[in-house]
Design an enzyme around this catalytic site. Structure first.
Site, short mmCIF file in Angstrom:
data_model
loop_
_atom_site.label_atom_id
_atom_site.label_comp_id
_atom_site.label_asym_id
_atom_site.label_seq_id
_atom_site.Cartn_x
_atom_site.Cartn_y
_atom_site.Cartn_z
N PHE A 92 -17.79 -36.37 4.94
CA PHE A 92 -17.02 -35.13 4.90
C PHE A 92 -17.72 -34.15 3.96
O PHE A 92 -18.15 -34.53 2.86
CB PHE A 92 -15.60 -35.39 4.42
N ASP A 128 -15.33 -43.69 0.38
CA ASP A 128 -14.26 -42.74 0.63
C ASP A 128 -13.42 -43.29 1.78
O ASP A 128 -13.93 -43.47 2.89
CB ASP A 128 -14.85 -41.37 0.99
N TYR A 178 -2.33 -37.86 2.46
CA TYR A 178 -1.56 -36.99 3.37
C TYR A 178 -1.89 -37.24 4.84
O TYR A 178 -1.27 -36.63 5.71
CB TYR A 178 -1.78 -35.51 3.04
N LYS A 179 -2.84 -38.12 5.12
CA LYS A 179 -3.17 -38.44 6.51
C LYS A 179 -2.32 -39.61 6.99
O LYS A 179 -1.13 -39.47 7.22
CB LYS A 179 -4.67 -38.72 6.63
N ARG A 183 -10.38 -33.78 18.43
CA ARG A 183 -10.03 -35.04 17.78
C ARG A 183 -8.59 -35.43 18.13
O ARG A 183 -7.68 -34.59 18.14
CB ARG A 183 -10.11 -34.92 16.26
#
Length: 396
Positions: free
Chosen positions: A112, A183, A208-209, A355
């Site tokens: 990322f 990560d 938060y995912k 996605r």
């Protein structure tokens, strides 16, 4: 252990097929009431007493242990606070101090961007000749040479869902004498992770995912147990001090994982996250992974049969894929906006990737089939080819 899915534990708008939990998880039942309780009861009535009587100060450790269960971390090795970028900075700077004779941070082109940005910023700040070396994802293991101080790798690629073998790469790092930093932003709550078994030194991730902690929910950091009392924090914040309320003039790090705390914890957001984590109390990660593989495989098969103009961007082999499926299409952005308008919620990543995240807690086989039907209709009828669907929003 409970059977999946458990849709009744989430607020999901009627008729919506939510395939974007890999970006922001939905609201778990109970979170709204818990947040209201913190605001109108604890904060309103207890005020400053809340730090003691309501256990606010202990939140980061409690939630850290909740998350630790899902990622194979032993109790007392995970804490919560700040953003994922801050946690990347903390872990990376501490890792570099562990290998002072080496100058290379190794990462891959599927990482990322924020992780890479934090590495670049740290390199500029240190100004000691460090290098960020970025290789192709498939070259990571072979690229960990004896000049690498830290391998900083995101386990699941945010664009394609490509998943690294944690054990293989950690072993390669250790054979080369490098520190391993993972990560887990797209791993925690999505795939089975065993940090203790891997032997990696550090791991970070967001909540938060797949963990459904809400927009801006605080991130977590893990340190291997034998290193917890020896890691040197670069951000020597007040609440990382061994005795913050002694108000000593000089920093003395806490003896445990609390040394990786920085500032005052966001109590209301942490209360939301702590309540959201209750969803996982009777959920087994092996069952989540098995259901995820089935849903993703079903989606790939049905999309390729119904929508031949799309190109699979994710690994076909589930062993190399996280809990998302990505397809490439030249007009992918507009197609995704049309899908969203039809209550099939995914997202888009430049230049042409659509996605779709699959969370078995609230997605089932019927949802997958219906989503593919709508996608096929959008493509067949060129529903996407309208000005409003081509107009780029700030968040894609």
């Amino acid at each position: 252990m409970t059977q999946l899915p458990i849709k009744n534990r989430f607020h999901l708008p009627k008729g919506m097929i939510y395939l974007d939990g890999n970006s922001l998880g939905p609201l778990p039942i109970g979170v709204s009431d818990r947040v209201e309780e913190v605001v109108t009861d604890e904060w309103a009535n207890h005020l400053i007493k809340g730090w003691n009587v309501d256990g606010w100060m202990a939140q980061p450790a409690r939630i850290g242990n909740q998350i630790g269960r899902l990622i194979g971390a032993t109790p007392g090795t995970v804490t919560i606070g700040d953003t994922l970028s801050v946690k990347v900075f903390q872990a990376l700077s501490a890792a570099l101090k562990m290998r002072p004779d080496r100058k290379v941070i190794l990462s891959d082109s599927g990482n990322f961007p924020s992780d890479l940005y934090m590495a670049e910023g740290l390199i500029r700040q240190l100004d000691q000749g460090y290098e960020l070396r970025v290789v192709a994802p498939e070259e990571v293991a072979s690229a960990i040479s004896d000049d690498v101080a830290v391998a900083m790798i995101t386990q699941v690629d945010y664009r394609t869902g490509r998943m690294h073998d944690m054990g293989e790469i950690t072993d390669a790092a250790h054979r080369a004498g490098a520190v391993m930093l993972w990560d887990l932003a797209h791993s925690a709550g999505a795939v089975q992770v065993d940090l203790a078994a891997s032997g990696c030194e550090f791991a970070v991730g967001c909540t938060y995912k797949y963990l459904n902690g809400g927009p801006g929910a605080p991130a977590f950091i893990y340190i291997r147990p034998d290193l917890v009392s020896r890691v040197e924090p670069a951000l020597s914040g007040w609440l990382g001090h061994d005795a913050p309320f002694a108000f000593e003039q000089s920093y003395r790090p806490a003896k445990d994982i609390e040394r990786m705390r920085v500032g005052t914890p966001p109590v209301i957001q942490m209360a939301a996250l702590e309540e959201a984590m209750k969803v996982w109390d009777d959920v087994d990660m092996s069952a989540v992974r098995a259901a995820s593989v089935r849903l993703c495989d079903q989606f790939i098969a049905e999309v390729e049969a119904r929508c031949p103009t799309l190109t699979l961007a994710s690994p076909r082999d589930s062993r190399n894929r996280g809990s998302q499926v990505s397809f490439e299409f030249e007009q992918g952005y507009a197609v995704m906006q049309a899908l969203i308008a039809h209550d099939v919620i995914g997202d888009f990543r430049a230049p042409d990737v659509m996605r779709f995240g699959f969370t078995p807690l609230y997605i089932d086989e019927t949802d997958v089939t219906r989503a593919v039907e709508i996608l096929g209709d959008v493509l067949d009828n060129r529903t996407w080819d309208c000005p409003e669907f081509h107009r780029k929003s700030r968040v894609t």
